[in-house]
Motif scaffolding. Structure first.
Motif, PDB file in Angstrom:
ATOM      1  N   UNK A   1       0.842  -1.204   0.000  1.00  0.00           N
ATOM      2  CA  UNK A   1       0.000   0.000   0.000  1.00  0.00           C
ATOM      3  C   UNK A   1       0.875   1.251   0.000  1.00  0.00           C
TER       4      UNK A   1
ATOM      5  N   UNK B   1       1.317   4.010  -2.817  1.00  0.00           N
ATOM      6  CA  UNK B   1       1.137   5.406  -2.459  1.00  0.00           C
ATOM      7  C   UNK B   1       2.238   6.287  -3.030  1.00  0.00           C
TER       8      UNK B   1
ATOM      9  N   UNK C   1      -2.092   7.203   9.381  1.00  0.00           N
ATOM     10  CA  UNK C   1      -3.487   6.786   9.215  1.00  0.00           C
ATOM     11  C   UNK C   1      -3.616   5.275   9.381  1.00  0.00           C
TER      12      UNK C   1
ATOM     13  N   UNK D   1      -7.270   0.551  -1.185  1.00  0.00           N
ATOM     14  CA  UNK D   1      -6.533   0.830   0.057  1.00  0.00           C
ATOM     15  C   UNK D   1      -5.721   2.096  -0.075  1.00  0.00           C
ATOM     16  N   UNK D   2      -5.021   2.188  -1.225  1.00  0.00           N
ATOM     17  CA  UNK D   2      -4.161   3.351  -1.447  1.00  0.00           C
ATOM     18  C   UNK D   2      -4.999   4.622  -1.454  1.00  0.00           C
TER      19      UNK D   2
ATOM     20  N   UNK E   1      -7.863   5.147  -0.185  1.00  0.00           N
ATOM     21  CA  UNK E   1      -8.475   5.442   1.113  1.00  0.00           C
ATOM     22  C   UNK E   1      -7.477   6.005   2.110  1.00  0.00           C
ATOM     23  N   UNK E   2      -6.222   5.533   2.014  1.00  0.00           N
ATOM     24  CA  UNK E   2      -5.222   6.011   2.963  1.00  0.00           C
ATOM     25  C   UNK E   2      -4.785   7.433   2.631  1.00  0.00           C
ATOM     26  N   UNK E   3      -5.028   7.847   1.392  1.00  0.00           N
ATOM     27  CA  UNK E   3      -4.719   9.218   0.982  1.00  0.00           C
ATOM     28  C   UNK E   3      -5.636  10.183   1.713  1.00  0.00           C
ATOM     29  N   UNK E   4      -5.109  11.283   2.201  1.00  0.00           N
ATOM     30  CA  UNK E   4      -6.033  12.291   2.712  1.00  0.00           C
ATOM     31  C   UNK E   4      -6.862  12.818   1.528  1.00  0.00           C
TER      32      UNK E   4
END
Lengths: 538, 336, 288
Positions: free
Chosen positions: B15, B19, B313, C130-131, C133-136
């Motif tokens: 993840x 990102x 988070x 997932x990616x 969602x984890x992003x603001x």
């Protein structure tokens, strides 16, 4: 029982940790710090090495820490002595000799002398110099002196120390605004000792001869400078400490001023200026605007290359209402590209009247009725244009009435620069803040053909008039004031006839402070001598 | 437990790598680049080109990415392109500011949310229940930035009760220890300054707490309603324990798991999502830091900053999962 | 035989749906919410009849306080705020509608693929969610609009993108649930084509949670759009977008608070309406 013991021991542990941190740290809280001025502004400095930065917020602080060879007078852009007590130049303007002030010391005790001046200039101009590095990049030097040492147009041939307190400059060609350039904040003289120690760190730990020393820098929050006890100008600075506090939002900053959190602020919304004038606890300073806001036509595109079209639009701009709606009357309508108080302003030229009927007729005669254009406008407030978006909306309504349909396109500032400077726009709202008070800094930068480039153009009207170019080049290498004046008057006359822009306004910059502030002169360059400011509490 | 933790941490890796790719692509797609920011708007094109070269921005994108990742794997978050300072150092005060704000608003949110929820579950179907749920509904519907503006207008400007921006009166010079000002002032033992810091914290914390407060209230209510029907609660009541003990000790403890999930999720969201509140109250936090970095095209700061926020988070949510086991020993994470 | 059963299942679903609609109107909060939104929609559509002004028309009545002629006052260009707020409702409702539809379709599709086909697809798509969602979320939206340049359509797109994983995950989990039900297994057994299974059997049984989420997301989309507008990344001027209007009102927070109060109240009203509908819907579906 066991549980309680656990809980108890964990509190003890926590307490021990706390006391450990406290005892390891020798910091402190101070509430009473002598006389203090808190200056509120929109952003933090980028670096405190003046040779490295280009933004006003950095210069606002470096000007308190560094002195330049010469400086501007308190209220205008005439030159007066600073670190150099006097100077002379050869008749052809190619040789300059500066006699330096004696018994001046840098904050670190290093004596200020001719060697220090030579060292600073060599660091700025010579790519090979061992200290030709810094936190960001040398930008102003090559811009003001046409490149670095060895570049074809470079202005300064050599800088030498004749004796302990005399410096001689030899130029490759005369430069009209040479002295004016030297007074600019990027050319503040730094301590050679400190620079040699670490030229990159110098931006964090600046050492100059100025009225204040850096005390603390909390990034993006505030910078504190404190009195230089050994300052050469007797009786200054007036205040022990200055805090430069960043509050990004204009409205929030004004609230902070009203509630007494800060003492002085720039970047006001013009509408707040009216409130300041009504409030007995506050006072309003009006900085004569050495700036211009304009609507540029992209003259490489149709139908903007049509002179009659440009004239028509010039007749369709209601500068009076623009000023009352968006500048709270703190601006004067612009006729020429630079403001009237500067050298060689042509006051014989008359502005085009606001006359929608005439504008409409001109458009119809040119057969351009119903034309559709893109009007670019920046989102962020600039000192010369507090609300570009609203101004665009205002203009759009009037242009509609003369049969010109406009689509407004906005971008945030960085993107906007990118787009406009590569000529994407049909028309664009833009402006300029003068650097050194010389007309060259307006006309050459904004309207000379050499600055109309494919990329990163500073002449965003893409105006390329050969005659204007010749006049500007000639004025650049002339030192005689009256001759230069004549040349600039001629250039303005041609520009007024051809209308590459609609010059909109020269904005007065409002600055608000507590009523108890004394000795503040808002300088047209935006460089304030805050060492003269004091707060007189009754 | 250990194996579970390890697995969760390993799941994190793809993840986070994904990102970095997304962030990298996104920031490099933004027109304009940091060289322009650094050189300033008055620089010549040659100058901008030179700076671009110095920063290594003239290299192909994949190489820039590989280099960034290489540094990252060595634990180096990189230097800010604009200020040239290491991000690890630069980020600390911003992160602390945001965490302080988020913790404060979550404390408010949990206190009011849980009690409001309990109250309306306790007085189920009464006018009070209705009223409490209207408040919760308003809480999730109100635009936070509008609430912030209204607060400023009312409490800071019109009534002048509380400061409108910043973390502390600039006239007070304090050398930060932990960068959490509340903690720092306590460490220094200066109650007057602590009060000043708290006053600065109140308005933004309230604005930021409305949404989590409302969500927590609703979850608490439904979770409590469910548990209250359970046998042991009835038994406890039958045993004649006081209503207070029954609600706060027996019921709440068992109803707390869904509440905890929401708390975790909301805390994580606020860490990077407080941009607007931070903008309005000039709070020097992460959201503001990243927003500025985006507008300055400071690639490394955007990349590493978002990575930090996202990691936090995910970690907060992991922590919440682990807390479940403490609250409810029946939950085990060894095997699915 | 098996096919018959699947068919009767669908008919049953249809009946259930009718009952649901009846229940919807009996549900107070849903009814109230939809009345609020209907009212707003009417105001927005009939705006030109309701007010004598246009939203971009300037006048010399600058910064007038609310009065009989200008119900919500005027701004610094003398434009009527009531008119601008009404036209703003069109923008906000449009943004909400398009953004939610967009993310519902995109998220739904991705979720369907992940849930139905599973395996590598599931792996890939789930990690993508997932990616995201984890992003603001708001920062991602800011970055997207900064890339594309501010504008209504770009804001729409950004909001759609950040909402995709929410719908995607929901869809995935309900597909996973439905996939194992008898009638699907049997439809597969008799060799029904994949499209047929998906469109005839799976989709009709998966959409309810998405609809609930849709109305709740409508509410957040309105807020997100206003937030982007507030940061100057919303609709092109002179389009009267509520968030932009709020940002523009900041300089006048003291001198003309009405410029800030009214657009905010309308945002609150809209969001409240959609949340009420969403709550009502959820209660209904949960009960079965």
């Amino acid at each position: 029982m066991e549980k309680r013991l656990m809980r108890w021991s964990s509190w003890v542990m926590l307490f021990l940790c706390f006391s450990l941190i406290v005892s390891c740290h020798s910091g402190s809280i101070q509430k009473d710090q002598g006389s203090m001025l808190i200056y509120g502004r929109g952003a933090d400095a980028k670096s405190l090495d003046p040779s490295q930065v280009t933004d006003g917020e950095s210069f606002r602080v470096t000007q308190m820490i560094f002195d330049t060879l010469v400086e501007y007078k308190d209220q205008n852009t005439e030159i007066q002595p600073c670190l150099a007590e006097k100077w002379e130049s050869s008749p052809d303007g190619k040789e300059w000799i500066f006699y330096l002030r004696k018994n001046v010391k840098f904050h670190d005790g290093t004596p200020f002398n001719a060697e220090a001046v030579v060292f600073n200039f060599k660091r700025w101009m010579d790519r090979e110099h061992p200290q030709h590095k810094g936190a960001i990049a040398f930008t102003y030097y090559p811009d003001m002196f046409a490149g670095f040492k060895g570049d074809p147009n470079h202005v300064i041939q050599s800088v030498t120390a004749i004796d302990e307190y005399t410096v001689k400059f030899v130029l490759n060609r005369p430069l009209g605004p040479f002295l004016a350039n030297l007074a600019m904040p990027p050319f503040g003289i730094g301590s050679p000792t400190a620079i040699k120690k670490d030229p990159v760190q110098f931006g964090e730990k600046p050492v100059g001869t100025g009225p204040y020393k850096l005390r603390e820098w909390k990034k993006n929050d505030m910078i504190t400078v404190e009195r230089n006890e050994d300052y050469w100008k007797k009786g200054f600075p007036k205040t022990d400490k200055i805090i430069f506090k960043s509050i990004p939002d204009n409205a929030a900053r004004f609230t902070a001023l009203k509630s007494g959190d800060i003492d002085l602020m720039d970047g006001m919304n013009p509408s707040d200026a009216i409130q300041v004038e009504k409030d007995p606890k506050l006072q309003l300073f009006k900085q004569q605007g050495m700036n211009v806001a304009y609507l540029a036509f992209n003259m490489r595109k149709k139908p903007l290359d049509h002179p009659q079209f440009r004239l028509a639009i010039n007749h369709a701009v209601d500068k009076k209402r623009l000023i009352s709606n968006f500048y709270a009357n703190l601006a004067e309508p612009a006729v020429n590209p630079y403001p009237p108080f500067m050298l060689g302003y042509n006051d014989e030229l008359k502005d085009h009247s606001f006359d929608l009927g005439k504008a409409k007729r001109l458009i119809e005669e040119a057969g351009l009725k119903g034309v559709k254009l893109k009007l670019y406008t920046p989102q962020d407030p600039r000192p010369y244009m507090p609300n570009g978006k609203k101004i665009a909306e205002f203009l759009k309504e009037d242009f509609k009435k003369i049969g010109v349909q406009v689509e407004i396109v906005t971008f945030e500032w960085k993107t906007y620069l990118d787009k406009v400077k590569s000529g994407e726009h049909d028309m664009a709202l833009f402006g300029w803040n003068g650097d050194n008070g010389d007309p060259d800094n307006f006309l050459y930068v904004l309207l000379d053909k050499t600055n109309a480039r494919e990329q990163n153009s500073s002449n965003i009207a893409f105006y390329t008039n050969e005659e204007v170019h010749q006049l500007l080049i000639k004025a650049q290498s002339t030192v005689d004031r009256t001759k230069r004046e004549q040349l600039y008057r001629q250039a303005q006359a041609i520009i007024k006839k051809e209308n590459p822009w609609v010059p909109l306004v020269h904005a007065t910059v409002p600055i608000a402070g507590k009523a108890s502030i004394r000795g503040f002169y808002p300088h047209p360059t935006g460089g304030y001598k805050l060492d003269q400011v004091e707060i007189i509490e009754k | 437990m250990g194996a579970y933790l390890l697995r969760r941490l390993l799941q994190l890796v793809p993840v986070l790598i994904g990102m970095t790719i997304v962030t990298f692509a996104v920031v490099h797609f933004i027109p304009g680049d940091p060289a322009q920011t650094i050189a300033g708007e008055k620089a010549t094109p040659e100058r901008v080109e030179e700076i671009r070269k110095e920063l290594g921005l003239d290299q192909p994108l994949y190489r820039q990415y590989v280099q960034y990742m290489g540094n990252l794997l060595q634990g180096d978050l990189g230097d800010s392109l604009v200020t040239n300072r290491p991000i690890v150092e630069e980020v600390v005060p911003y992160l602390a500011a945001t965490i302080e704000l988020v913790v404060a608003s979550m404390l408010i949110a949990v206190f009011w949310g849980v009690n409001l929820g309990i109250f309306s579950a306790w007085r189920h179907h009464s006018a009070w229940d209705f009223f409490a749920m209207i408040i919760a509904l308003l809480g999730i519907s109100i635009p936070v930035f509008w609430l912030g503006l209204m607060e400023q207008w009312l409490f800071a400007q019109t009534l002048d009760w509380l400061p409108s921006n910043g973390r502390m009166d600039p006239r007070i010079g304090m050398e930060p220890i932990t960068h959490f000002y509340v903690v720092d002032t306590i460490l220094y033992g200066d109650l007057e300054v602590l009060w000043d810091v708290l006053k600065h914290l109140i308005l933004p914390a309230i604005a930021l707490s409305t949404v989590p407060m409302a969500i927590i209230a609703r979850i608490t209510r439904s979770s409590m309603l469910e548990v209250m029907r359970a046998d042991y609660v009835r038994t406890a009541k039958a045993k004649g324990l006081s209503e207070f003990t029954v609600i706060y000790k027996h019921t709440l403890k068992n109803a707390f798991i869904p509440i905890l999930t929401v708390i975790g999720l909301q805390t994580g969201t606020l860490l990077g999502g407080a941009v607007l509140t931070e903008t309005i109250f000039s709070w020097p936090g992460m959201g503001r830091y990243l927003y500025t970095a985006i507008s300055e095209r400071d690639y490394t700061v955007v990349q590493s900053g978002i990575l930090i926020v996202a990691t936090l988070f995910v970690l907060v949510n992991l922590l919440v999962d682990l807390l479940y086991t403490c609250l409810d020993p029946r939950i085990q994470y060894e095997r699915k | 035989m098996e096919l018959e059963r699947a068919r009767s299942e669908i008919i049953l679903n249809r009946k259930k749906r009718k009952k649901m609609i009846r229940r919807f109107f009996r549900h107070r909060s849903a009814l109230f919410g939809s009345m609020m939104i209907l009212f707003l929609l009417l105001l927005a559509l009939l705006a030109p009849l309701v007010t004598p002004y246009t939203f971009s028309e300037k006048s010399d009545d600058l910064m007038q306080a609310p009065s009989g002629t200008h119900w919500f006052g005027t701004d610094e260009m003398g434009r009527d705020l009531f008119t601008r707020v009404l036209f703003g409702a069109r923008i906000s409702l449009w943004i909400g509608f398009v953004a939610v539809t967009g993310s519902l379709i995109l998220g739904g599709l991705l979720g369907l693929v992940a849930g139905y086909f599973g395996g590598r697809w599931d792996m890939l798509i789930s990690r993508l969610f997932d990616i995201l969602l984890a992003f603001p979320g708001i920062l991602l939206a800011i970055a997207i609009v900064t890339i594309l340049g501010p504008g209504l359509n770009h804001a729409l797109l950004a909001i759609s993108i950040i909402n995709v994983p929410i719908f995607g995950r929901l869809m995935r989990s309900s597909v996973l649930r439905v996939k194992e039900e008898d009638y699907i297994v049997s439809a597969k057994a008799i060799g029904a084509s994949t499209e047929r299974i998906i469109f005839q059997h799976i989709l009709p049984n998966c959409w309810t949670p998405l609809i609930v989420q849709g109305s709740l997301s409508f509410a957040t989309a309105v807020i997100e759009a206003a937030a982007l507008g507030f940061l100057g990344l919303g609709a092109e001027p002179p389009i009267p977008e509520w968030g932009t209007m709020l940002a523009d009102s900041r300089p006048f927070i003291q001198t003309a608070p009405w410029l800030m109060i009214f657009p905010g109240i309308f945002i609150l009203f809209t969001v409240l309406g959609f949340n009420l509908i969403g709550d009502g819907l959820r209660d209904m579906f949960d009960r079965k």
